[in-house]
Design a protein around this motif. Sequence first.
Motif, mmCIF file in Angstrom:
data_model
loop_
_atom_site.group_PDB
_atom_site.id
_atom_site.type_symbol
_atom_site.label_atom_id
_atom_site.label_comp_id
_atom_site.label_asym_id
_atom_site.label_seq_id
_atom_site.Cartn_x
_atom_site.Cartn_y
_atom_site.Cartn_z
ATOM 1 N N GLN A 277 -15.929 -2.639 10.692
ATOM 2 C CA GLN A 277 -16.173 -2.728 12.135
ATOM 3 C C GLN A 277 -17.654 -2.479 12.388
ATOM 4 N N LEU B 91 -14.561 12.186 7.926
ATOM 5 C CA LEU B 91 -14.654 11.049 8.849
ATOM 6 C C LEU B 91 -13.399 10.199 8.765
ATOM 7 N N ARG B 92 -12.941 9.755 9.936
ATOM 8 C CA ARG B 92 -11.760 8.881 9.936
ATOM 9 C C ARG B 92 -12.182 7.439 10.073
ATOM 10 N N ARG C 207 -13.268 6.889 -0.470
ATOM 11 C CA ARG C 207 -13.897 7.599 0.655
ATOM 12 C C ARG C 207 -14.402 8.976 0.227
ATOM 13 N N HIS D 2 -14.716 3.050 14.994
ATOM 14 C CA HIS D 2 -14.567 2.727 13.564
ATOM 15 C C HIS D 2 -15.876 2.252 12.942
ATOM 16 N N THR D 3 -16.999 2.763 13.437
ATOM 17 C CA THR D 3 -18.278 2.366 12.867
ATOM 18 C C THR D 3 -18.877 3.458 11.986
ATOM 19 N N PHE E 187 -17.410 10.365 2.650
ATOM 20 C CA PHE E 187 -16.845 10.307 4.003
ATOM 21 C C PHE E 187 -15.912 11.482 4.221
ATOM 22 N N GLU F 125 -17.845 4.485 9.085
ATOM 23 C CA GLU F 125 -17.909 4.030 7.693
ATOM 24 C C GLU F 125 -19.154 3.178 7.464
ATOM 25 N N PHE F 126 -19.407 2.293 8.412
ATOM 26 C CA PHE F 126 -20.593 1.443 8.276
ATOM 27 C C PHE F 126 -21.852 2.297 8.208
ATOM 28 N N LEU F 127 -21.956 3.221 9.141
ATOM 29 C CA LEU F 127 -23.154 4.053 9.237
ATOM 30 C C LEU F 127 -23.354 4.881 7.968
ATOM 31 N N PHE F 128 -22.283 5.549 7.541
ATOM 32 C CA PHE F 128 -22.426 6.496 6.434
ATOM 33 C C PHE F 128 -22.210 5.858 5.065
ATOM 34 N N ALA F 129 -22.081 4.538 5.023
ATOM 35 C CA ALA F 129 -22.142 3.865 3.728
ATOM 36 C C ALA F 129 -23.605 3.779 3.290
ATOM 37 N N ARG G 172 -25.179 7.037 -2.288
ATOM 38 C CA ARG G 172 -25.026 5.914 -1.364
ATOM 39 C C ARG G 172 -26.242 4.983 -1.386
ATOM 40 N N GLU H 13 -18.620 7.123 16.938
ATOM 41 C CA GLU H 13 -18.663 6.346 15.694
ATOM 42 C C GLU H 13 -17.275 6.242 15.071
ATOM 43 N N HIS I 131 -20.985 -2.206 15.488
ATOM 44 C CA HIS I 131 -21.268 -1.816 16.865
ATOM 45 C C HIS I 131 -21.262 -3.023 17.787
#
Lengths: 316, 261
Positions: free
Chosen positions: A100, B260-261, A61, B102-103, A66, B105-109, A89, B98, A102
């Motif tokens: 997860q 981000l968590r 992470r 828990h989305t 992140f 991670e998806f977004l910022f990957a 990235r 987000e 949306h």
Amino acid sequence: MAIIVNCDAKGKQRMQAIEINKLTKNYGRVRGIADLSLQVEEGAFFGFIGPNGAGKSTTIRTLLGFIRPSAGSATVFGRDIVRESEEIRALTGYLPSEAQFHHGMKVRDILKLSAALRGADCHAEASLLCERLQLDVTRKAEDLSFGNRKKVAIVCALQHKPKLLILDEPTSGLDPLMQHAFFEIIRERHAEGATVFLSSHILSEIEHNCTKAAIIREGTVIAHDAVSALAGKKARRVTLRGDVRAALQEELQTLSGVRDFHGFSPSAEKEHASDSIHFLFDGKTAELLQMLAASGVQDVTIAEPDLEEIFMHYYE
Amino acid sequence: MTLLLHEWKRGLKTLLIWTVAISAFMMICVFLFPEMKGMMGDVGDIFSGMGAFTKAFGMDRLDFGSFRGYYGIECGNVLGIGGALFAALLGIGMLAKEEGNHTAEFLFAHPLSRTRAVAEKGLAVLLQILVCNAVVFLLSAVSILAIGEPVFWKELILLHTAFLLLQIQLAGICFGISALLHRNNAGIGLGLALAFYFLNLIANISDSASFLKYLTPFAYTEASDILHDGSLQFGYIAPGMCFLLAGILLAFIAYRRKDLR
């Protein structure tokens, strides 16, 4: 959206795909990772082993931006993880351990969104991957099982053909057939030149796929070597059969380099007199043999332990 | 603009519900006026003789018997409170959801910078508020025409502009707070909106609390002032826009540095 797809090769020498230098991350007073250093060569199939909570995900992470490092630095393909995170990235495909999406979105729309966020058209590759993973693209995100969410995440991580794949416990939730299909795809990508960073606590995955690996414990790397070396260099599993006297057992346990000793207790000696004893040994072989020669041992096996044993060993 | 489009699609249902609800209440209020007109003489006297209550809602300076006065108070409260709650909820959830879902991670990957994410999400908030207010304004104007009252265009536009600014300011402040949260916390947004509303009531009642007017955006949506002066209350709007700016700045600075968590 501007993205950089091609990594300019700096000269001809082999570049480090990942270079971590004394990276530290604290969550308040809780340790995440401490002074972690690691190099992953470009084109490697690299294993990152450690139990839950050792800092595997924290490391990943941090690499992906992140979370911000508390101290230290790291680069991915020569790019700084704090200042050039977007470029990193763009070159990376990340498969999170628990993906997860949306709610309300169909799988097809998630894959499209993922491609759009990369400014790329990945339509052809996506449908190829969906077919191989048997993923139904008409399902809605909230109706997906854990395994199917994983499949969506796999397609998102792979559809743009990244130079670096970061896989965080990739096979959890996948049935054995899917695990097989997954690793087949990953090995293909590796053969095509992608660097693979596989974080896992499933040792057989690392043993079967990776050439190099690092073992992480309590936030820091405690071993970093070729997988064969990690499995072989450190210790041998010694098994003794026959009439092993209690005196020999005691003697063995005082010998330097003997660990993980499994013998039998003196009280049970009569009943289990012919049972085997085994232990890990990384001391001087001559000393061991001398001791054994003087005893009544009938059968001796000295073998390379598997990675599982080594792994348990590093955590004692 | 991928993220803006994504947010627009995700927010469409909520936007529709709030827009329909606010518009419906506005129209009901307008359509009630012809019936109440006859009784307004007495009601107006009652409303103007209730001391602090009268002052709190600005009814000491508004003629409840005239359509303007009626619209300013009744519709003002509907659009004021309804719009504020909508804007606050929109703002407080926009960045925090987000992580809550828990989305993140998806977004910022993806190669999406934090700055860009904040900018596009902020624009998504603004866009939804603008659309909601445009529809509410149109439907309100149409219903005024429908009951045969003369449309006081200038004041109507000023009034609705003030409420639009209120919503943007409130959403901006909540947006800034959202950058600090790790999950969608609607309570903070709703609490803030209602707190601002009551601060304004208190400032109206007590002269010694009138400084509160500089803190709450409801100060510049006061229909009595706007209808009386025929202009916006820039004295209260100026500090309000400073709060808005602070909220937006906070969103960018905090979200760029956030773990981000």
